[in-house]
Scaffold this active site. Structure first.
Site, PDB file in Angstrom:
ATOM      1  CG  ASP A 139      50.741 -10.446 -16.969  1.00 21.82           C
ATOM      2  OD1 ASP A 139      51.114  -9.377 -16.457  1.00 21.82           O
ATOM      3  OD2 ASP A 139      49.922 -11.221 -16.428  1.00 21.82           O
ATOM      4  CE1 TYR A 153      43.527  -8.645 -20.718  1.00 20.32           C
ATOM      5  CE2 TYR A 153      42.103  -7.550 -19.121  1.00 20.32           C
ATOM      6  CZ  TYR A 153      43.328  -7.665 -19.765  1.00 20.32           C
ATOM      7  OH  TYR A 153      44.338  -6.790 -19.443  1.00 20.32           O
TER       8      TYR A 153
END
Length: 302
Positions: free
Chosen positions: A58, A127
């Site tokens: 994003d 992540y």
């Protein structure tokens, strides 16, 4: 032929990965550079030069190791060689790195094995979200990749919350599905830890001389590994854990969100700058095609 591209980028200056008209994105910058290097018209439908990525990031999210692939004809690839006396793939790697802006780095470009698909062949993605809380020393140099929170985080409570996410679940309370997709994902690891404060050298050179610190000393880091992630899933899970860690919500609230996969406003995504895609794992070459075929099936809960 299919090429695998391993790369990294500082997401602060991009509106995410996916190409969008008149907006700066990672995919847009790389595809523009490829068209320039290979002298291909962007409107040439016979050579679209489109990247397929392991995981779309994003706006503002970073990647220390992202993976994508691209298909092109060998004749087009040969255009990268020019006067360089190196193989075409190596020439493209060198030229692409020189043309791209400083916030994108190409680790390497290689010819992809048969059956490789950057998105569907991936086994898992890792992540890490980094936070400096009140117990951390805030380093302004890290403001682009660390979130500062003015409060003391209860790591034990946050780990109790994170433990609820491990396994196959519908993360509908923390994610948005793509059209026709699902928010069912399998989380393999999810935990919080404070990085030990360790210097780069054990002893000062003389007297009470300066001891070089490590950048991450004292930071609170969330590491999560899953087969895949739905839109906003990681940042929303981080936000939920942080609310528990700041004692704004309790563990039962988090458990309830996991039990009822419905968005209702209190589990939106936390700020993007603390999040980095760190790793994408793939199976052995002879299992790539089978993995890609299996993962294309829409998942359901047992």
């Amino acid at each position: 032929m299919r090429l695998r591209i391993d790369l990294a980028y500082d997401g602060g200056g991009f509106y995410g990965w996916a190409v969008q008209p008149d907006i700066r994105t990672v995919q847009g910058e790389i595809e523009q550079a490829l068209h320039r290097i290979l002298r291909v018209d962007p409107n040439d439908a016979s050579e679209p030069l489109r990247l397929v990525v392991a995981g779309r990031t994003d706006t503002g999210v970073h990647a220390s190791h992202q993976v994508c692939h691209i298909d092109m004809s060998p004749d087009i690839l040969e255009r990268a060689v020019g006067h360089m006396k190196v193989p075409a793939v190596t020439a493209l790697e060198h030229r692409l790195q020189r043309v791209l802006p400083d916030d994108i780095t190409i680790h390497r470009i290689s010819e992809a094995p048969v059956g490789f698909d950057a998105r569907f062949s991936a086994l898992e993605r890792t992540y890490v979200y980094r936070i400096a809380d009140r117990s951390s020393e805030v380093d302004p140099r890290l403001r682009g990749c660390v979130l500062h929170i003015d409060g003391d985080l209860d790591i034990e409570a946050m780990n109790l919350a994170a433990a609820q996410t491990i396994g196959l679940h519908d993360f509908g309370s923390f994610a948005t599905p793509n059209p026709g997709g699902t928010t069912i994902r399998e989380v393999k690891q999810a935990d919080w830890a404070r990085v030990p404060a360790q210097p780069l050298i054990a002893q000062p050179m003389a007297g009470e001389g300066y001891i070089v610190p490590t950048f991450e000393s004292g930071l609170v880091c969330f590491t999560i590994v899953a087969d895949a992630f739905a839109r906003n899933m990681v940042r929303s899970l981080v936000n939920g854990c942080v609310q528990v860690g700041l004692d704004k919500r309790d563990l039962d609230w988090f458990k309830g969100k996991m039990a009822v996969p419905k968005r209702e406003g209190s589990t939106g995504p936390i700020a993007p700058q603390g999040l980095t895609l760190e790793h994408v794992a793939y199976p052995a070459d002879d299992q790539l095609a089978a993995r890609a075929q299996a993962i294309r099936a829409k998942r359901t809960l047992p």
